[in-house]
Design a protein around this motif. Structure first.
Motif, PDB file in Angstrom:
ATOM      1  N   TYR A 213       0.835  -1.249   0.021  1.00  0.00           N
ATOM      2  CA  TYR A 213       0.129   0.031  -0.089  1.00  0.00           C
ATOM      3  C   TYR A 213       0.775   1.117   0.045  1.00  0.00           C
ATOM      4  CZ  TYR A 213      -4.309  -2.561   0.627  1.00  0.00           C
ATOM      5  OH  TYR A 213      -5.684  -3.269   0.745  1.00  0.00           O
ATOM      6  N   ARG A 218      -0.842   4.545  -1.050  1.00  0.00           N
ATOM      7  CA  ARG A 218      -1.967   4.397  -0.279  1.00  0.00           C
ATOM      8  C   ARG A 218      -1.749   4.400   1.284  1.00  0.00           C
ATOM      9  NH1 ARG A 218      -4.944  -0.421  -3.593  1.00  0.00           N
ATOM     10  NH2 ARG A 218      -6.457  -0.511  -1.549  1.00  0.00           N
ATOM     11  N   GLU A 221      -4.306   3.311   4.293  1.00  0.00           N
ATOM     12  CA  GLU A 221      -4.488   2.059   4.417  1.00  0.00           C
ATOM     13  C   GLU A 221      -3.071   1.150   4.670  1.00  0.00           C
ATOM     14  OE1 GLU A 221      -7.014   0.616   1.001  1.00  0.00           O
ATOM     15  OE2 GLU A 221      -6.094   2.437   0.330  1.00  0.00           O
TER      16      GLU A 221
END
Length: 326
Positions: A213, A218, A221
């Motif tokens: 991630y 991201r 996350e």
């Protein structure tokens, strides 16, 4: 007479299942010979044959134990980087049992440790021809292909290993580093999620997913996955390092705004600019080939500017790799 033969067949099937094909088949023939000789009234011959059978069983078991001992020694030697010694021990074991899976694995590991990558690939391929359903052999073949800079072949071998052991989550997470090398972060995410469906309490898989991630940009996350990893294994320094990197990124984004992460301060309001004259379109940026090393750079589209390195700890299973954000 027919009943005796049926008894022999049943005994042979049982022995084959318990002690292996070659020894079980040999025992089946020996027992059948004793029964036939006794049935024909040749009791002396049946007795001699029975004694020979007993000795043969003892010798076979002793040989089997010797093979196991040699493989254990070869495993220890490989673990201590004594690859020449490991190669010799594994070859001795294979002379006793040419199909012994552990001996085949340790010989390949030793060859690879000695830098004989091409030879190790050939060895593992030959070993798989003898034992095509061995997930371990396919796993080590995949790892060797990866070291040889052939990620596509590595992934194919590791996927075969995963299919042979569909309930083993390690067979899935073994593929993560190859997906990283190929630049397929979605593939890395998919195998991590599939592995967690099999074993949701795997700290290592949560760490792999967190690193994936972070590479994808991201951040939140990634942090959540790494925190889950540390709840399961609080002493994991690699997860701690990755989490620290993720939180640093999160702080930078909060302080400067996502539009400026990785470069410069926030722009100062200014007077309305005059329309700029048209400029020629920039030439497309050449696509870089996949990274063939054990480290993959973060894509330029990601705000994260670190590197994710893939490491194999001593004594670990082939591709139980540790992802560390540095």
């Amino acid at each position: 007479m027919k009943l005796a033969y049926l008894h022999c067949v049943a005994s042979g099937v049982f022995l084959t299942a318990r002690v292996g094909l070659s020894l079980g088949y040999w025992l089946l023939l020996g027992v059948a010979g004793v029964v036939v000789a006794a049935d024909q009234g040749r009791k002396d011959f049946a007795k001699e044959l029975g004694e020979a059978l007993g000795k043969g069983i003892a010798d076979a078991i002793q040989q089997q134990q010797k093979t196991v001992d040699l493989v254990k020694q070869a495993t220890a030697a490989n673990g201590n980087s004594q690859f020449a010694s490991a190669l010799s021990l594994a070859e001795q074991a294979l002379r006793l049992d040419p199909r012994h899976e552990g001996a085949l694995v340790e010989k390949g590991r030793a060859m690879r440790g000695l830098g004989q990558i091409t030879e190790a690939i050939a060895h593992f391929e030959q070993a798989i021809a003898r034992a095509p359903k061995s997930a371990r052999l396919h796993t080590y073949l995949g790892g060797t292909y990866e070291r040889a800079g052939q990620p596509a072949k590595a992934l194919a071998a590791l996927q075969t290993a995963a299919r042979l052991e569909p309930k083993n989550p390690v067979g899935l997470t073994n593929q993560v580093s190859v997906y990283f090398t190929l630049g397929d972060l979605a593939g890395a995410e998919a195998v991590c999620k599939a592995a967690l469906a099999l074993d949701p309490k795997s700290a290592t898989t949560h760490r792999h997913l967190g690193a994936t991630y972070l590479k994808m940009g991201r951040t939140e996350e990634g942090i959540a996955a790494l925190e889950a990893s540390l709840r399961l294994n609080p002493g994991d320094k690699l997860a701690q390092s990755a989490l620290e990197a993720g939180r640093n990124l999160q702080r930078v984004k909060a302080e400067t705004g996502p539009a400026t992460v990785g470069g410069g301060a926030s722009p100062t309001p200014a007077k309305k600019a005059e329309p700029a004259p048209p400029v020629a379109a920039a030439a497309p940026t050449p696509v870089r080939p996949p990274v063939q090393s054990s480290a993959s750079e973060i894509p330029s589209s990601s705000p994260f500017r670190g590197r994710v390195t893939l490491k194999v700890g001593p004594g670990e299973h082939e591709a139980s790799r540790d992802l560390a954000v540095t």
